[in-house]
Design an enzyme around this catalytic site. Sequence first.
Site, PDB file in Angstrom:
ATOM      1  N   ALA A  76       0.863   9.357  15.516  1.00 37.67           N
ATOM      2  CA  ALA A  76       0.819  10.455  14.535  1.00 37.67           C
ATOM      3  C   ALA A  76       0.142   9.985  13.244  1.00 37.67           C
ATOM      4  O   ALA A  76      -0.664  10.715  12.647  1.00 37.67           O
ATOM      5  CB  ALA A  76       2.230  10.965  14.240  1.00 37.67           C
ATOM      6  N   SER A  77       0.453   8.765  12.833  1.00 39.49           N
ATOM      7  CA  SER A  77      -0.158   8.252  11.595  1.00 39.49           C
ATOM      8  C   SER A  77      -1.665   8.100  11.755  1.00 39.49           C
ATOM      9  O   SER A  77      -2.436   8.422  10.839  1.00 39.49           O
ATOM     10  CB  SER A  77       0.472   6.911  11.185  1.00 39.49           C
ATOM     11  OG  SER A  77       0.063   5.857  12.035  1.00 39.49           O
ATOM     12  N   LYS A  78      -2.090   7.633  12.909  1.00 35.26           N
ATOM     13  CA  LYS A  78      -3.524   7.394  13.115  1.00 35.26           C
ATOM     14  C   LYS A  78      -4.281   8.705  13.332  1.00 35.26           C
ATOM     15  O   LYS A  78      -5.433   8.842  12.915  1.00 35.26           O
ATOM     16  CB  LYS A  78      -3.733   6.426  14.282  1.00 35.26           C
ATOM     17  CG  LYS A  78      -3.155   5.021  14.037  1.00 35.26           C
ATOM     18  CD  LYS A  78      -3.769   4.361  12.826  1.00 35.26           C
ATOM     19  CE  LYS A  78      -3.346   2.903  12.673  1.00 35.26           C
ATOM     20  NZ  LYS A  78      -3.973   2.242  11.523  1.00 35.26           N
ATOM     21  N   VAL A  81       0.807  -1.230   0.000  1.00 33.96           N
ATOM     22  CA  VAL A  81       0.000   0.000   0.000  1.00 33.96           C
ATOM     23  C   VAL A  81       0.838   1.278   0.000  1.00 33.96           C
ATOM     24  O   VAL A  81       0.304   2.365  -0.213  1.00 33.96           O
ATOM     25  CB  VAL A  81      -0.994   0.041   1.197  1.00 33.96           C
ATOM     26  CG1 VAL A  81      -2.092  -0.999   1.043  1.00 33.96           C
ATOM     27  CG2 VAL A  81      -0.268  -0.087   2.528  1.00 33.96           C
ATOM     28  N   ILE A 110      -6.887  -4.884  20.601  1.00 34.39           N
ATOM     29  CA  ILE A 110      -7.590  -5.993  19.943  1.00 34.39           C
ATOM     30  C   ILE A 110      -6.651  -7.187  19.805  1.00 34.39           C
ATOM     31  O   ILE A 110      -5.463  -7.021  19.475  1.00 34.39           O
ATOM     32  CB  ILE A 110      -8.079  -5.567  18.533  1.00 34.39           C
ATOM     33  CG1 ILE A 110      -8.828  -4.219  18.576  1.00 34.39           C
ATOM     34  CG2 ILE A 110      -8.943  -6.656  17.905  1.00 34.39           C
ATOM     35  CD1 ILE A 110     -10.102  -4.184  19.380  1.00 34.39           C
ATOM     36  N   ASN A 167      -7.277  -0.551   5.771  1.00 33.16           N
ATOM     37  CA  ASN A 167      -7.046  -1.241   7.045  1.00 33.16           C
ATOM     38  C   ASN A 167      -5.583  -1.606   7.285  1.00 33.16           C
ATOM     39  O   ASN A 167      -5.175  -1.741   8.432  1.00 33.16           O
ATOM     40  CB  ASN A 167      -7.914  -2.520   7.060  1.00 33.16           C
ATOM     41  CG  ASN A 167      -7.491  -3.475   8.147  1.00 33.16           C
ATOM     42  OD1 ASN A 167      -7.753  -3.246   9.322  1.00 33.16           O
ATOM     43  ND2 ASN A 167      -6.784  -4.558   7.766  1.00 33.16           N
ATOM     44  N   TYR A 217       3.265   5.805  15.279  1.00 30.93           N
ATOM     45  CA  TYR A 217       1.960   5.161  15.078  1.00 30.93           C
ATOM     46  C   TYR A 217       0.813   6.117  15.418  1.00 30.93           C
ATOM     47  O   TYR A 217      -0.142   6.268  14.643  1.00 30.93           O
ATOM     48  CB  TYR A 217       1.892   3.915  15.958  1.00 30.93           C
ATOM     49  CG  TYR A 217       0.657   3.058  15.779  1.00 30.93           C
ATOM     50  CD1 TYR A 217       0.535   2.195  14.696  1.00 30.93           C
ATOM     51  CD2 TYR A 217      -0.373   3.095  16.708  1.00 30.93           C
ATOM     52  CE1 TYR A 217      -0.591   1.400  14.545  1.00 30.93           C
ATOM     53  CE2 TYR A 217      -1.492   2.300  16.567  1.00 30.93           C
ATOM     54  CZ  TYR A 217      -1.602   1.451  15.491  1.00 30.93           C
ATOM     55  OH  TYR A 217      -2.715   0.656  15.339  1.00 30.93           O
ATOM     56  N   SER A 235      -7.084   4.513  15.367  1.00 31.11           N
ATOM     57  CA  SER A 235      -6.722   3.812  16.605  1.00 31.11           C
ATOM     58  C   SER A 235      -6.951   4.725  17.797  1.00 31.11           C
ATOM     59  O   SER A 235      -6.875   5.963  17.678  1.00 31.11           O
ATOM     60  CB  SER A 235      -5.238   3.426  16.555  1.00 31.11           C
ATOM     61  OG  SER A 235      -4.790   3.014  17.830  1.00 31.11           O
TER      62      SER A 235
HETATM   63  P1  NDP Z   1      -2.127  -7.451  11.468  1.00 34.80           P
HETATM   64  O1  NDP Z   1      -0.660  -7.179  11.518  1.00 34.80           O
HETATM   65  O2  NDP Z   1      -2.650  -8.680  12.144  1.00 34.80           O
HETATM   66  O3  NDP Z   1      -2.641  -7.483   9.939  1.00 34.80           O
HETATM   67  C1  NDP Z   1      -2.359  -6.424   9.077  1.00 34.80           C
HETATM   68  C2  NDP Z   1      -2.156  -6.958   7.672  1.00 34.80           C
HETATM   69  O4  NDP Z   1      -1.734  -5.849   6.840  1.00 34.80           O
HETATM   70  C3  NDP Z   1      -1.029  -7.987   7.605  1.00 34.80           C
HETATM   71  O5  NDP Z   1      -1.307  -9.016   6.713  1.00 34.80           O
HETATM   72  C4  NDP Z   1       0.121  -7.122   7.158  1.00 34.80           C
HETATM   73  O6  NDP Z   1       1.227  -7.812   6.602  1.00 34.80           O
HETATM   74  C5  NDP Z   1      -0.571  -6.242   6.134  1.00 34.80           C
HETATM   75  N1  NDP Z   1       0.307  -5.153   5.720  1.00 34.80           N
HETATM   76  C6  NDP Z   1       1.325  -4.588   6.422  1.00 34.80           C
HETATM   77  N2  NDP Z   1       1.974  -3.708   5.672  1.00 34.80           N
HETATM   78  C7  NDP Z   1       1.373  -3.695   4.456  1.00 34.80           C
HETATM   79  C8  NDP Z   1       1.618  -3.013   3.239  1.00 34.80           C
HETATM   80  N3  NDP Z   1       2.638  -2.148   3.114  1.00 34.80           N
HETATM   81  N4  NDP Z   1       0.796  -3.249   2.199  1.00 34.80           N
HETATM   82  C9  NDP Z   1      -0.222  -4.125   2.290  1.00 34.80           C
HETATM   83  N5  NDP Z   1      -0.480  -4.828   3.405  1.00 34.80           N
HETATM   84  C10 NDP Z   1       0.306  -4.614   4.482  1.00 34.80           C
HETATM   85  O7  NDP Z   1      -2.834  -6.136  12.049  1.00 34.80           O
HETATM   86  P2  NDP Z   1      -4.250  -5.946  12.785  1.00 34.80           P
HETATM   87  O8  NDP Z   1      -5.259  -6.796  12.143  1.00 34.80           O
HETATM   88  O9  NDP Z   1      -4.029  -6.018  14.247  1.00 34.80           O
HETATM   89  O10 NDP Z   1      -4.521  -4.410  12.465  1.00 34.80           O
HETATM   90  C11 NDP Z   1      -5.305  -3.986  11.361  1.00 34.80           C
HETATM   91  C12 NDP Z   1      -5.479  -2.480  11.444  1.00 34.80           C
HETATM   92  O11 NDP Z   1      -6.080  -2.145  12.696  1.00 34.80           O
HETATM   93  C13 NDP Z   1      -4.144  -1.709  11.391  1.00 34.80           C
HETATM   94  O12 NDP Z   1      -4.321  -0.513  10.675  1.00 34.80           O
HETATM   95  C14 NDP Z   1      -3.876  -1.399  12.846  1.00 34.80           C
HETATM   96  O13 NDP Z   1      -3.067  -0.263  13.015  1.00 34.80           O
HETATM   97  C15 NDP Z   1      -5.300  -1.175  13.354  1.00 34.80           C
HETATM   98  N6  NDP Z   1      -5.411  -1.310  14.796  1.00 34.80           N
HETATM   99  C16 NDP Z   1      -5.138  -2.509  15.409  1.00 34.80           C
HETATM  100  C17 NDP Z   1      -5.239  -2.606  16.788  1.00 34.80           C
HETATM  101  C18 NDP Z   1      -4.981  -3.873  17.524  1.00 34.80           C
HETATM  102  O14 NDP Z   1      -5.027  -3.838  18.760  1.00 34.80           O
HETATM  103  N7  NDP Z   1      -4.679  -4.988  16.868  1.00 34.80           N
HETATM  104  C19 NDP Z   1      -5.629  -1.441  17.596  1.00 34.80           C
HETATM  105  C20 NDP Z   1      -5.886  -0.252  16.848  1.00 34.80           C
HETATM  106  C21 NDP Z   1      -5.783  -0.209  15.486  1.00 34.80           C
HETATM  107  P3  NDP Z   1       2.603  -7.972   7.482  1.00 34.80           P
HETATM  108  O15 NDP Z   1       2.464  -9.265   8.188  1.00 34.80           O
HETATM  109  O16 NDP Z   1       3.690  -7.964   6.452  1.00 34.80           O
HETATM  110  O17 NDP Z   1       2.710  -6.790   8.414  1.00 34.80           O
END
Ligand code: NDP
Length: 244
Positions: free
Chosen positions: A154-156, A61, A185, A87, A152, A139
């Site tokens: 700042a990005s959110k 992305v 989560i 996401n 993180y 977030s």
């Molecule tokens: P995960 O790491 O479990 O899943 C995220 C997915 O996105 C992974 O498959 C990851 O791959 C992929 N990804 C990472 N970088 C890229 C990229 N450059 N291009 C395309 N895909 C990419 O994360 P979560 O499910 O926990 O989180 C999902 C969203 O929710 C995120 O934006 C996170 O910041 C947000 N969030 C999560 C919280 C939590 O407590 N879990 C709390 C608040 C927000 P890879 O394995 O390579 O990283």
Amino acid sequence: MADNGKIALVTGGARGIGLEICRELLAAGMTVVVADIQEKLFDQTRQALGKADLDCRKLDVTDSVAFTALVDAVVEQYGRLDVLVNNAGITRDGLLLRMDDGDWDLVLRVNLYSAFYGTRAASKHMVRQKSGSIINMASYSGIEGNRGQANYSASKAGMIGLTKTTAKELAGKNIRCNAVAPGFIATEMTAVLPQQAKDIALSLIPLKTMGQPQDVARAVRFLACDDSAYITGQVLSVDGGMHT
Ligand code: NDP
């Protein structure tokens, strides 16, 4: 148009919260396209969702050109794009004084720049359709800040600004844009945290338990669907009551 038959694109949809978002949108009758950097997870993703023909596409992305091309290809194939869920996200935690430029840049690029690239690409088509719903994954850290997460949070926080501006600019074209702000989560992102950090996080949650990916996914489904037709520019916290 009814939610059934809508076309949705979910970044970072191969696992974690993104995977559950795909499950919810499929249950709403949508056609879902997964875009994730983790190509090797795609078979597992299809299996987890019980959908052998799930359309999964490799995407980094942070690549503006590739993201735009993928959005255009989805519209070319399906004729439209109704829902975009930005996401995909990562963490590279560290205290501000020790954070290097690389970790700052990478987190901003993956979490925030990507949402701009996707939103710009998708809204070009949504403007023509005169409809669409964009959901950005923010977030709790982006609302309140969090020690060790300067990059993180700042990005959110940036995503929240992007959400509100997108909502204002595109409302006249019947395009909505909202954010979901999860708290703590249970996914692989949080599984790697040291126990002490998990205990501290848990102690801050009024509902006294970590959220599940499905809790977040249900909120995204609501914002993606016509049930939320009169809601735009909002940040919906899914955090067990941390932010009130
Ligand atoms: P995960 O790491 O479990 O899943 C995220 C997915 O996105 C992974 O498959 C990851 O791959 C992929 N990804 C990472 N970088 C890229 C990229 N450059 N291009 C395309 N895909 C990419 O994360 P979560 O499910 O926990 O989180 C999902 C969203 O929710 C995120 O934006 C996170 O910041 C947000 N969030 C999560 C919280 C939590 O407590 N879990 C709390 C608040 C927000 P890879 O394995 O390579 O990283």
